[in-house]
Design an enzyme around this catalytic site. Structure first.
Site, PDB file in Angstrom:
ATOM      1  N   LYS A   1      -4.858 -10.635  -8.288  1.00  0.00           N
ATOM      2  CA  LYS A   1      -5.519 -10.540  -7.031  1.00  0.00           C
ATOM      3  C   LYS A   1      -6.666  -9.389  -7.954  1.00  0.00           C
ATOM      4  O   LYS A   1      -6.830  -8.789  -7.475  1.00  0.00           O
ATOM      5  CB  LYS A   1      -5.100 -10.475  -6.101  1.00  0.00           C
ATOM      6  CG  LYS A   1      -6.383 -10.532  -4.613  1.00  0.00           C
ATOM      7  CD  LYS A   1      -5.511  -9.886  -3.528  1.00  0.00           C
ATOM      8  CE  LYS A   1      -5.783  -9.025  -2.581  1.00  0.00           C
ATOM      9  NZ  LYS A   1      -7.333  -9.217  -1.652  1.00  0.00           N
TER      10      LYS A   1
ATOM     11  N   LYS B   1       0.489  -1.164   0.025  1.00  0.00           N
ATOM     12  CA  LYS B   1       0.266   0.087   0.103  1.00  0.00           C
ATOM     13  C   LYS B   1       0.894   0.989   0.109  1.00  0.00           C
ATOM     14  O   LYS B   1       0.468   1.962  -0.579  1.00  0.00           O
ATOM     15  CB  LYS B   1      -0.637   0.062   1.177  1.00  0.00           C
ATOM     16  CG  LYS B   1      -2.135  -1.383   1.031  1.00  0.00           C
ATOM     17  CD  LYS B   1      -3.336  -0.793   2.914  1.00  0.00           C
ATOM     18  CE  LYS B   1      -4.080  -1.942   2.466  1.00  0.00           C
ATOM     19  NZ  LYS B   1      -4.555  -2.175   3.635  1.00  0.00           N
TER      20      LYS B   1
ATOM     21  N   LYS C   1     -11.538  -4.786  -4.720  1.00  0.00           N
ATOM     22  CA  LYS C   1     -12.182  -3.602  -5.530  1.00  0.00           C
ATOM     23  C   LYS C   1     -10.651  -2.357  -5.553  1.00  0.00           C
ATOM     24  O   LYS C   1     -11.384  -1.008  -6.498  1.00  0.00           O
ATOM     25  CB  LYS C   1     -12.988  -2.902  -4.107  1.00  0.00           C
ATOM     26  CG  LYS C   1     -13.695  -3.346  -3.087  1.00  0.00           C
ATOM     27  CD  LYS C   1     -13.903  -3.098  -1.884  1.00  0.00           C
ATOM     28  CE  LYS C   1     -14.308  -4.350  -1.171  1.00  0.00           C
ATOM     29  NZ  LYS C   1     -13.675  -4.634  -0.252  1.00  0.00           N
TER      30      LYS C   1
HETATM   31  P1  ADP Z   1     -10.570  -5.840  -1.252  1.00  0.00           P
HETATM   32  O1  ADP Z   1      -8.852  -6.033  -2.080  1.00  0.00           O
HETATM   33  O2  ADP Z   1     -11.610  -5.952  -2.789  1.00  0.00           O
HETATM   34  O3  ADP Z   1     -10.192  -3.990  -0.812  1.00  0.00           O
HETATM   35  P2  ADP Z   1     -10.689  -6.519   1.137  1.00  0.00           P
HETATM   36  O4  ADP Z   1      -9.929  -5.896   1.731  1.00  0.00           O
HETATM   37  O5  ADP Z   1     -12.360  -5.761   1.850  1.00  0.00           O
HETATM   38  O6  ADP Z   1     -10.875  -6.805  -0.378  1.00  0.00           O
HETATM   39  O7  ADP Z   1     -11.465  -8.106   1.640  1.00  0.00           O
HETATM   40  C1  ADP Z   1     -12.111  -8.652   1.888  1.00  0.00           C
HETATM   41  C2  ADP Z   1     -11.953  -9.901   2.529  1.00  0.00           C
HETATM   42  O8  ADP Z   1     -12.400 -10.635   1.567  1.00  0.00           O
HETATM   43  C3  ADP Z   1     -11.111 -10.545   3.120  1.00  0.00           C
HETATM   44  O9  ADP Z   1     -11.007 -11.517   4.031  1.00  0.00           O
HETATM   45  C4  ADP Z   1     -10.210 -11.311   1.680  1.00  0.00           C
HETATM   46  O10 ADP Z   1      -9.038 -11.994   2.083  1.00  0.00           O
HETATM   47  C5  ADP Z   1     -10.957 -11.453   1.150  1.00  0.00           C
HETATM   48  N1  ADP Z   1     -11.200 -10.967  -0.589  1.00  0.00           N
HETATM   49  C6  ADP Z   1     -11.071  -9.801  -1.140  1.00  0.00           C
HETATM   50  N2  ADP Z   1     -10.453  -9.923  -2.043  1.00  0.00           N
HETATM   51  C7  ADP Z   1      -9.649 -11.798  -2.368  1.00  0.00           C
HETATM   52  C8  ADP Z   1     -10.330 -12.417  -3.975  1.00  0.00           C
HETATM   53  N3  ADP Z   1      -9.394 -11.754  -4.712  1.00  0.00           N
HETATM   54  N4  ADP Z   1      -9.460 -13.944  -3.205  1.00  0.00           N
HETATM   55  C9  ADP Z   1     -10.252 -14.320  -1.987  1.00  0.00           C
HETATM   56  N5  ADP Z   1     -10.421 -13.634  -1.518  1.00  0.00           N
HETATM   57  C10 ADP Z   1     -10.557 -11.992  -1.230  1.00  0.00           C
END
Ligand code: ADP
Ligand code: TRP
Length: 321
Positions: free
Chosen positions: A189, A110, A192
């Site tokens: 991956k 980040k 959002k």
């Molecule tokens: P983002 O990366 O989209 O901001 P978050 O960090 O809010 O997502 O993640 C919320 C939950 O969803 C966490 O437990 C995270 O590990 C899971 N998660 C997010 N993106 C993925 C992905 N591409 N594959 C599997 N799990 C994910």
């Protein structure tokens, strides 16, 4: 058995969130004492528009409920409504070595994306540790990307327990190896913040556009395809059972498969899969005060548990005098 996890309201929920975390959380409510929350304090590290954060918080809570989170079975609340999260964070800072946080992949990642990384990003894992330790969670289901945060949490809990005697339960991460990381439309991956997400709740033309943009290799129709390196295959498989997965693999291994056709099928699969949840979401959209009541009640239940831990922490640390 206490199971706990949180989700950031930093944008619209996508299928990586669903298959990586939300679906398993919803499953846990049947067989554990589930604590589930929307982490709006964590979202402050990336979102500076107040109106957007407020709207996203309510939306994430409502969407989680639409997808099956049952507030009768689980304790469901918004992190920022329980002040103990911040209070414990400060106390834990004093048992967190700088090196531990400096080694955080997520921080490095980040920080590299911003001109001037701020302290909230650096301290992010400490707030997450407080989230978990406050409720004495045994298990924390998360995506693979959160594994190191759980290691940091255990490290902090162990250090604190060594100094003051056992206060905190050491939690374990639960990571489904089959669903470790859901790829996005570009093969990275799904996230959002990467612009590669397929949202759960979106209209059909937008869904179609996203699915059609999934990157595939340049093999010709008459070529045999490689399912194991194909991003489209990985996403499609999420919506198939064992037999369905084998059938699709078979089609990849024979000449004649057209990626465009597979994408069109996938649009329908995703659309049908989420249809009942869309209906439930519509219903909840017309009952905003009910959603707010659920969250207020959830915060009350969470606070009752958090305050027991904090009482012990205050006694041991000498904050209680
Ligand atoms: P983002 O990366 O989209 O901001 P978050 O960090 O809010 O997502 O993640 C919320 C939950 O969803 C966490 O437990 C995270 O590990 C899971 N998660 C997010 N993106 C993925 C992905 N591409 N594959 C599997 N799990 C994910
Ligand atoms: N850091 C997690 C993520 O980005 C969200 C989170 C915050 C969390 N606090 C938590 C997850 C506590 C599990 C337990 O996905």
């Amino acid at each position: 058995m206490r199971v706990l996890s949180g989700i950031q309201p930093s944008g619209r929920l996508h299928i990586g969130n669903y298959f990586g975390m939300m679906r398993s959380m919803i499953g846990w409510q049947e067989r554990s004492d589930l604590f589930c929350f929307v982490v709006n304090l964590h979202a402050l590290t990336s979102l500076t528009d107040g109106k957007t954060l407020a709207a996203n918080t309510l939306e994430a809570a409502r969407d989680f409920m639409a997808l099956g989170l049952d507030p009768e079975r689980a304790t469901f609340w918004v992190q920022g409504d329980v002040a103990e999260h911040c209070e414990l964070t400060w106390i834990l800072h004093n048992h967190t070595s700088m090196g531990l946080l400096e080694r955080s992949h997520s921080y490095k990642d980040k920080a590299a994306r911003r001109e001037t990384p701020h302290h909230g990003l650096f301290s992010y894992p400490v707030l997450m540790a407080a989230d978990i330790l406050l409720y004495q969670a045994d298990l924390v289901p998360v995506g693979k990307d959160q594994k190191q945060h759980l290691e940091i949490t255990r490290d902090i809990a162990g250090t604190f327990n060594n100094v003051y005697g056992k206060v905190f339960t050491l939690p374990a991460a639960v990571i489904d190896p089959m669903l470790a990381t859901v790829p996005g439309t570009d093969g990275q991956k799904m996230s959002k913040s990467y612009g590669n997400a397929i949202d759960i709740f979106t209209d059909k033309p937008a869904l179609k556009k996203r699915v059609m943009s999934i990157v595939t290799d340049a093999r010709a129709v008459e070529d045999v395809k490689d399912p194991d390196s194909c991003n489209l295959f990985a996403i499609y498989s999420l919506f198939l059972d064992g037999d369905g997965g084998l059938e699709l693999r078979d089609r990849y291994l024979k000449p004649g498969l057209k990626y465009g056709e597979v994408k069109k099928e996938l649009v329908e699969k995703i659309w049908d899969f989420f249809a009942p949840y869309r209906e439930k979401r519509e219903e909840l959209m017309s009952r905003e005060s009910y959603v707010r009541d659920v969250l207020a009640e959830g915060a009350g239940k969470a606070r009752a548990v958090a305050s027991v831990t904090m009482e012990m922490v205050r006694e041991r640390t000498g904050l209680k005098y």
